[in-house]
Scaffold this motif. Structure first.
Motif, mmCIF file in Angstrom:
data_model
loop_
_atom_site.group_PDB
_atom_site.id
_atom_site.type_symbol
_atom_site.label_atom_id
_atom_site.label_comp_id
_atom_site.label_asym_id
_atom_site.label_seq_id
_atom_site.Cartn_x
_atom_site.Cartn_y
_atom_site.Cartn_z
ATOM 1 N N ASP A 149 0.852 -1.180 0.000
ATOM 2 C CA ASP A 149 0.000 0.000 0.000
ATOM 3 C C ASP A 149 0.891 1.234 0.000
ATOM 4 O O ASP A 149 1.494 1.578 1.011
ATOM 5 N N SER A 151 0.317 4.287 0.062
ATOM 6 C CA SER A 151 -0.081 5.425 0.899
ATOM 7 C C SER A 151 0.637 5.418 2.246
ATOM 8 O O SER A 151 0.678 6.436 2.937
ATOM 9 N N ARG A 152 1.207 4.266 2.622
ATOM 10 C CA ARG A 152 1.926 4.159 3.888
ATOM 11 C C ARG A 152 3.404 4.522 3.742
ATOM 12 O O ARG A 152 4.157 4.512 4.710
ATOM 13 N N TYR A 153 3.817 4.858 2.528
ATOM 14 C CA TYR A 153 5.225 5.140 2.262
ATOM 15 C C TYR A 153 5.361 6.481 1.546
ATOM 16 O O TYR A 153 4.393 7.041 1.037
#
Length: 229
Positions: A149, A151-153
């Motif tokens: 995902d 969006s977590r990075y």
């Protein structure tokens, strides 16, 4: 008061230009000159410390004559962290904030520096990030293992800002533990020293000139910007 340490100590091996890419000329100026022109116009930056590749010290000293905010020119180290340490040793002890930036990032928006300076009123360390726009793929022996995902990075960028005392402790801790040149990035050193590293989401064009193709991208953009003036 805020000091910016401009890191120009690299050798530019990946670009294969025959000289460190920061001293490579695009049109009439060296890449580092475009960066210096940009950061010199940031109102919140009071002084610059230029950390140069040792073989280009004469060129760096000439640049200091053209850019009044450059107060000191010093020699780069064998790693990015060591170059940062060499630059920090030249920062006046009474300084409040220190920003670390790459000489091969000539297009970083000036508002990024200004925002980091403001955030350092409340935070010890602030680094710049951009969103990852493609798929974040984990590999296993040349094959796709999983897609994460994104969006977590985030993509790590520059500049990074420190309160003076935070950078001092970060470097002292790294030296005492013998990890200054063992850990690849200064924000990891800050975390090792016990600091939370906050992020500024840039969401902007912040090209780091790394490969020969990046030089051509920069050349095209510089021409466009010149035509718009």
């Amino acid at each position: 008061m805020t000091t910016l340490i401009l890191l120009a100590g690299g050798i530019g091996k990946r670009a294969n230009l025959g000289l460190p890419k920061q001293y490579y000329r695009i049109e009439e100026k060296m890449i580092i000159e475009y960066t210096l022109e940009n950061v010199s116009k940031v109102g919140g930056i009071d002084r610059l410390i230029l950390v140069s590749n040792p073989q280009f010290m004469d060129t760096a000293l000439e640049l200091a004559e053209s850019f009044p905010k450059i107060e000191t020119v010093t020699i780069g180290g064998k790693t990015r962290n060591e170059s940062m340490y060499n630059g920090f040793k030249e920062v006046p002890p009474g300084e409040t904030k220190v920003i670390v930036h790459d000489a091969v990032r000539p297009f970083t928006p000036r508002w990024v520096f200004e925002k980091i300076i403001d955030l350092l009123d409340e935070m010890d360390v602030v680094t710049t990030v951009n969103p990852i726009t493609g798929n974040l793929i984990e590999l296993d022996n040349g094959k796709v293992k999983r897609i994460h995902d994104r969006s977590r990075y985030a993509m790590g960028e520059a500049p990074t800002g420190y309160r003076y005392d935070a950078l001092k402790k970060t470097l002292e801790t790294a030296l005492s533990r013998g990890i200054l040149n063992e850990i690849p990035h200064d924000i990891l050193l800050a975390m090792e020293a016990g600091f939370n590293v906050h992020v500024l989401h840039c969401n902007c064009f912040n090209l780091k000139i790394t490969f020969r193709e990046d030089v051509e991208i920069a050349r095209t953009l510089i021409k466009v910007l010149e035509e718009q003036r």
